[in-house]
Design an enzyme around this catalytic site. Structure first.
Site, PDB file in Angstrom:
ATOM      1  N   LYS A  57       0.173   4.222  -0.442  1.00  0.00           N
ATOM      2  CA  LYS A  57      -0.495   5.427   0.073  1.00  0.00           C
ATOM      3  C   LYS A  57      -0.198   6.624  -0.845  1.00  0.00           C
ATOM      4  CE  LYS A  57      -0.399   3.373   4.611  1.00  0.00           C
ATOM      5  NZ  LYS A  57      -0.446   3.516   6.063  1.00  0.00           N
TER       6      LYS A  57
ATOM      7  N   GLU B  22      -7.277   4.973   7.472  1.00  0.00           N
ATOM      8  CA  GLU B  22      -7.034   6.390   7.154  1.00  0.00           C
ATOM      9  C   GLU B  22      -8.245   6.993   6.433  1.00  0.00           C
ATOM     10  OE1 GLU B  22      -3.258   5.759   5.197  1.00  0.00           O
ATOM     11  OE2 GLU B  22      -2.395   5.204   7.137  1.00  0.00           O
TER      12      GLU B  22
ATOM     13  N   GLU C 244      -5.979  -4.732  10.252  1.00  0.00           N
ATOM     14  CA  GLU C 244      -4.949  -3.724  10.490  1.00  0.00           C
ATOM     15  C   GLU C 244      -5.274  -2.962  11.775  1.00  0.00           C
ATOM     16  OE1 GLU C 244      -2.831  -2.466   6.621  1.00  0.00           O
ATOM     17  OE2 GLU C 244      -4.638  -1.274   6.783  1.00  0.00           O
TER      18      GLU C 244
ATOM     19  N   GLY D 249       2.579  -0.953   4.339  1.00  0.00           N
ATOM     20  CA  GLY D 249       2.706   0.449   3.971  1.00  0.00           C
ATOM     21  C   GLY D 249       4.169   0.841   3.837  1.00  0.00           C
TER      22      GLY D 249
ATOM     23  N   GLY E 187       1.877   2.428  10.776  1.00  0.00           N
ATOM     24  CA  GLY E 187       2.850   3.514  10.680  1.00  0.00           C
ATOM     25  C   GLY E 187       3.513   3.878  11.999  1.00  0.00           C
TER      26      GLY E 187
ATOM     27  N   HIS F 264      -9.844   1.453   4.441  1.00  0.00           N
ATOM     28  CA  HIS F 264      -8.597   1.634   5.180  1.00  0.00           C
ATOM     29  C   HIS F 264      -8.855   2.587   6.344  1.00  0.00           C
ATOM     30  CE1 HIS F 264      -4.543   2.805   6.255  1.00  0.00           C
ATOM     31  NE2 HIS F 264      -4.137   1.714   5.634  1.00  0.00           N
TER      32      HIS F 264
ATOM     33  N   ASN G  79       0.875  -1.175   0.000  1.00  0.00           N
ATOM     34  CA  ASN G  79       0.000   0.000   0.000  1.00  0.00           C
ATOM     35  C   ASN G  79       0.910   1.221   0.000  1.00  0.00           C
ATOM     36  OD1 ASN G  79      -1.861   1.991   0.385  1.00  0.00           O
ATOM     37  ND2 ASN G  79      -2.460   1.360   2.459  1.00  0.00           N
TER      38      ASN G  79
ATOM     39  N   SER H 116       2.760  -1.954  10.508  1.00  0.00           N
ATOM     40  CA  SER H 116       4.194  -2.083  10.786  1.00  0.00           C
ATOM     41  C   SER H 116       4.732  -3.484  10.481  1.00  0.00           C
ATOM     42  CB  SER H 116       4.512  -1.661  12.227  1.00  0.00           C
ATOM     43  OG  SER H 116       4.176  -0.293  12.411  1.00  0.00           O
TER      44      SER H 116
HETATM   45  P1  PGA Z   1       2.360   0.434   7.664  1.00  0.00           P
HETATM   46  O1  PGA Z   1       0.940   0.661   6.965  1.00  0.00           O
HETATM   47  O2  PGA Z   1       2.918  -0.856   7.136  1.00  0.00           O
HETATM   48  O3  PGA Z   1       3.178   1.632   7.276  1.00  0.00           O
HETATM   49  O4  PGA Z   1       2.111   0.353   9.135  1.00  0.00           O
HETATM   50  C1  PGA Z   1       0.071  -0.412   6.696  1.00  0.00           C
HETATM   51  C2  PGA Z   1      -1.204   0.079   6.081  1.00  0.00           C
HETATM   52  O5  PGA Z   1      -1.686   1.165   6.463  1.00  0.00           O
HETATM   53  O6  PGA Z   1      -1.788  -0.575   5.192  1.00  0.00           O
END
Ligand code: PGA
Length: 254
Positions: free
Chosen positions: A11, A99, A169, A236, A175, A97, A9, A215
């Protein structure tokens, strides 16, 4: 057995040059060998067409959008429909997601419509669910996950649900560098699979890919992916470095 997937992803990161370079490096390093595995690249809308073209000779690499509109067509300035995505060869779309839920106020009702539109256009939804830290600390995480599944996916027929990928998630892991422990991940993934079995049946539950996100990186992917109910990852930050992501993809074999 569920299909194993390493999903990137990206983003809202990278300009065109960055994406071209990353794609080239990923293709040069890609290690998918098993027919039960695939790689999914979720890019900003702008680069999707180029990515579909660049990967068209790689059967096990699929391209995903990170969102789609909740409408079919018309006066919705700035939106991109599921139909448009399908028409350029995109095969998957991330929906829900955290976000999008938190920063753009997407509601369960909107997400359920997006899931339906995706399926009607033969796109596979990668439906994201996850609890916040406060919800986990209040011991509400199982209820939250159950609610998100009932509102977002369980309205679907068995045939339609079978098109979906679930991504667990935990919001507190996205993140942050704080990954769910293997115990936390396995516990929740097994719970999710159990809910799918209750709602549909055991065959559907066993065939559903349930990805872990939050993460996930080249250091923890092998441990996470070796858990019985974790069928890969939605990645991500670590997907923005070809070398790291190649190691995550290789961890599908573990
Ligand atoms: P991250 O994000 O691996 O940076 O934690 C994962 C995601 O939001 O899909």
């Amino acid at each position: 057995m569920a299909h194993k997937i390493a999903a990137a992803n990206w983003k809202m990161n990278g300009d065109l040059n960055f994406v071209k370079q990353l794609t080239q490096e990923l293709l040069a390093n890609q290690t998918i060998i098993n027919s039960n595995q695939s790689l999914l690249l979720a890019s900003p809308f702008l680069y999707l067409h180029e990515l579909v073209e660049a990967t068209k000779n790689y059967k096990q690499i699929n391209i995903a959008a990170q969102n789609c509109a909740q409408y079919t067509s018309g006066a919705y300035t700035g939106e991109v429909s599921a139909d448009m995505l399908a028409s350029i060869g995109v095969t998957h779309v991330i929906i829900g997601h955290s976000e999008r839920r938190a920063l753009f106020g997407e509601t369960d009702a909107q997400l359920a419509i997006k899931v339906l539109l995706a399926i009607q256009n033969k796109l596979k939804p990668v439906f994201c669910i996850g609890e916040t830290l406060a919800q986990r600390e209040a011991n509400k995480h199982f209820n939250i996950i159950e609610d998100q599944l009932w509102h977002g996916l369980f309205q679907l027929s068995e045939a339609d649900f079978s098109q979906c990928i679930v991504a667990y998630e935990p919001v507190w892991a996205i993140g942050t560098g704080v990954t769910a422990t293997p115990e936390q991940a396995q516990e929740m993934h097994a719970y999710i699979r159990g809910l799918i079995a209750e709602k549909y049946n055991d065959d559907v539950a066993q065939a559903t890919s349930i990805l872990y996100g939050g993460s996930c990186n080249e250091k923890n992917a092998a441990t996470l992916f070796s858990l019985p109910d974790v069928d890969g990852g939605l990645v991500g930050g670590a997907s923005l470095k070809a070398e790291s992501f190649a190691q995550i993809v290789a961890a599908l074999n573990k």
